[in-house]
Write a protein that holds these residues in place. Structure first.
Motif: not given
Length: 361
Positions: A67-93
Motif C-alpha cells: 500500500q502506498i501512502y503519500n505526503s506522509i511528512y506533511s500529514n504527520v507534522n501539519s507542515t510542508n517539508l520544504g523546497d527540493t528534497a535531495q536525499s535522506m539518511g538513517f542513523e539510530g531511530d
C-alpha cells in the motif's frame, strides 16, 4: 534538484519549464493518507524532490503489504517539508532529510515520522549525508557560483548543530564511509568535477584526491575496491567527454581497471547486488559481472516497455530493482519495482519528481 549532470544550462531550462507548467490542472493526484497505525517501521520511503522553487517536496511510503501512502511528512507534522528534497539518511531511530533549496536538514523519527529538529546552521545547498559514531557528514555546495566555498558540514547528532566544516573542492555530491574514511564524489556543482576526495574522519582532513573522468555520479564499495561511474560531459556543453567506469584499490587508492563507454553514451546510477554492478543508460538498465568486469553491449532490460518515461531514480536492494519515473518533471511520478530477472512486480503513483528509495526494515 538532480536534473541530469546538475549543470546550469539544463537547470535554467527546467526552471523556465516549471514556471510555465507547474500550474497544470490535469496531473493525476494520488491518494494522500497515513497508515492507521502511524507506524513506518517496515517499508520503503520514496523521496519526491518536487519542483525547484515551489516548496512542494514530499515523502511517500510503501508498506510491506504493497500500500502506498503519500505526503506522509506533511500529514504527520501539519507542515510542508520544504523546497527540493535531495536525499535522506538513517542513523539510530532517526531519519535525516536533506532539503537542498531550503538549506535545511529535517530530522524525524524514522518509525513515526514525527519531527524532531531542523538543522540550518552552517548548511548551504546540502546534497547528501552519511554517519559515523555521533557525527553526521553533509556535502554542501555553498554558493554554487563560488567554486571555492564547498565543504562537508560535521553535524553533532546529539545537539543537531553543525560544529565544523571540512573544506573540499567544488561540487561535492555522494558520500561513502569505509574504514574510517569518507569518499566524496565531486560532480562539480555548476561546473564539471572529476575527482574523488578521501577524507580522514578522525582528523577531518583531506588524505588524497583520486582523479577519475568527468562527472562522477555513482560509487559503491566491494571487497576493498571502490567502483566509480563517471558520466562524462554531455554533448550540450560543446565539450563532450567520454564516460568511464573505474575500479580503485582502496589499499593504495590506485586505479586498477578502467572501462570506457562509447562516445555519446552517458551512464549514471551505479548500484551493487552481490557480484554484479547495475547502472542506467538511455532509460535502460545494464549490468556488469564483477568477475568479468566488461561492458555489456546490450541492456539487461528496458523499462520503457512498461511505461517508464524518465528514469530519474534507481536502487537495487534485497533482490529487487526500484525505478523512479519523473515523467515530465511537473506531473506526479511513478515507481516501478522489478525482480532481478527484470520482470515488473509492482507500480505505484507517487508525487512530483521521485528521486530515491530508503528501506526501513
Amino acid at each position: 534538484m538532480r536534473n541530469p549532470f546538475y549543470k546550469i544550462g539544463s537547470f535554467l531550462l527546467l526552471l523556465s519549464f516549471f514556471a510555465v507548467s507547474c500550474t497544470s490542472d490535469d496531473r493525476e493526484t494520488p491518494k494522500e493518507e497515513t497508515p492507521l497505525s502511524g507506524d513506518y517501521a517496515q517499508g520503503i520511503f520514496i523521496l519526491n524532490e518536487g519542483g525547484f522553487g515551489y516548496s512542494n517536496a514530499s515523502v511517500s511510503f510503501l508498506d510491506a503489504a504493497g500500500q502506498i501512502y503519500n505526503s506522509i511528512y506533511s500529514n504527520v507534522n501539519s507542515t510542508n517539508l520544504g523546497d527540493t528534497a535531495q536525499s535522506m539518511g538513517f542513523e539510530g531511530d532517526n531519519a535525516y532529510i536533506v532539503v537542498n533549496n531550503s538549506s535545511t536538514i529535517e530530522v524525524v523519527n524514522r518509525n513515526s515520522f514525527q519531527h524532531i529538529a531542523t538543522v540550518s546552521n552552517m548548511i548551504v545547498n546540502p546534497r547528501y549525508i552519511v554517519f559515523k559514531g555521533n557525527k553526521g557528514y553533509i556535502s554542501n555546495w555553498g554558493d554554487p557560483n563560488n567554486v571555492n566555498d564547498d565543504y562537508l558540514a560535521v553535524l553533532n547528532l546529539e545537539t543537531n548543530l553543525v560544529e565544523a566544516k571540512i573544506s573540499v573542492v567544488e561540487g561535492p555530491e555522494k558520500l561513502l564511509v569505509y574504514n574510517g574514511k569518507i569518499y566524496v564524489a565531486h560532480k562539480g556543482g555548476y561546473g564539471y568535477g572529476n575527482t574523488i576526495s578521501v577524507i580522514d574522519m578522525a582528523s577531518q582532513s583531506l588524505l588524497a584526491s583520486i582523479p577519475v573522468a568527468d562527472v562522477p555520479n555513482g560509487m559503491v564499495i566491494k571487497n576493498g575496491f571502490l567502483y566509480v561511474i563517471s558520466s562524462g560531459k554531455p554533448s550540450y556543453t560543446q565539450d563532450e567527454t567520454l564516460a568511464k567506469l573505474f575500479r580503485i584499490n582502496l589499499e593504495n587508492n590506485n586505479v586498477e581497471n578502467v572501462l570506457t563507454f562509447p562516445q555519446g553514451k552517458h551512464p549514471e546510477h551505479l548500484e551493487l547486488d552481490n557480484e554484479a554492478l547495475f547502472y542506467v543508460m538511455d532509460n535502460s538498465v545494464y549490468t556488469i559481472s564483477l568477475s568479468d568486469f566488461q561492458l555489456s553491449q546490450n541492456p539487461f532490460f528496458e523499462p520503457t516497455s512498461d511505461g517508464v518515461e524518465l528514469l530519474y531514480g534507481f536502487k537495487v536492494n534485497q533482490g529487487n530493482i526500484y525505478i523512479a519515473d519523473a515523467k515530465d518533471y511537473v506531473s506526479n511520478g511513478e515507481v516501478f519495482i522489478y525482480n532481478l530477472a527484470g520482470d515488473l512486480q509492482e507500480k505505484h503513483t507517487v508525487q512530483i519528481i521521485p528521486n530515491s528509495f530508503y528501506f526501513n526494515n
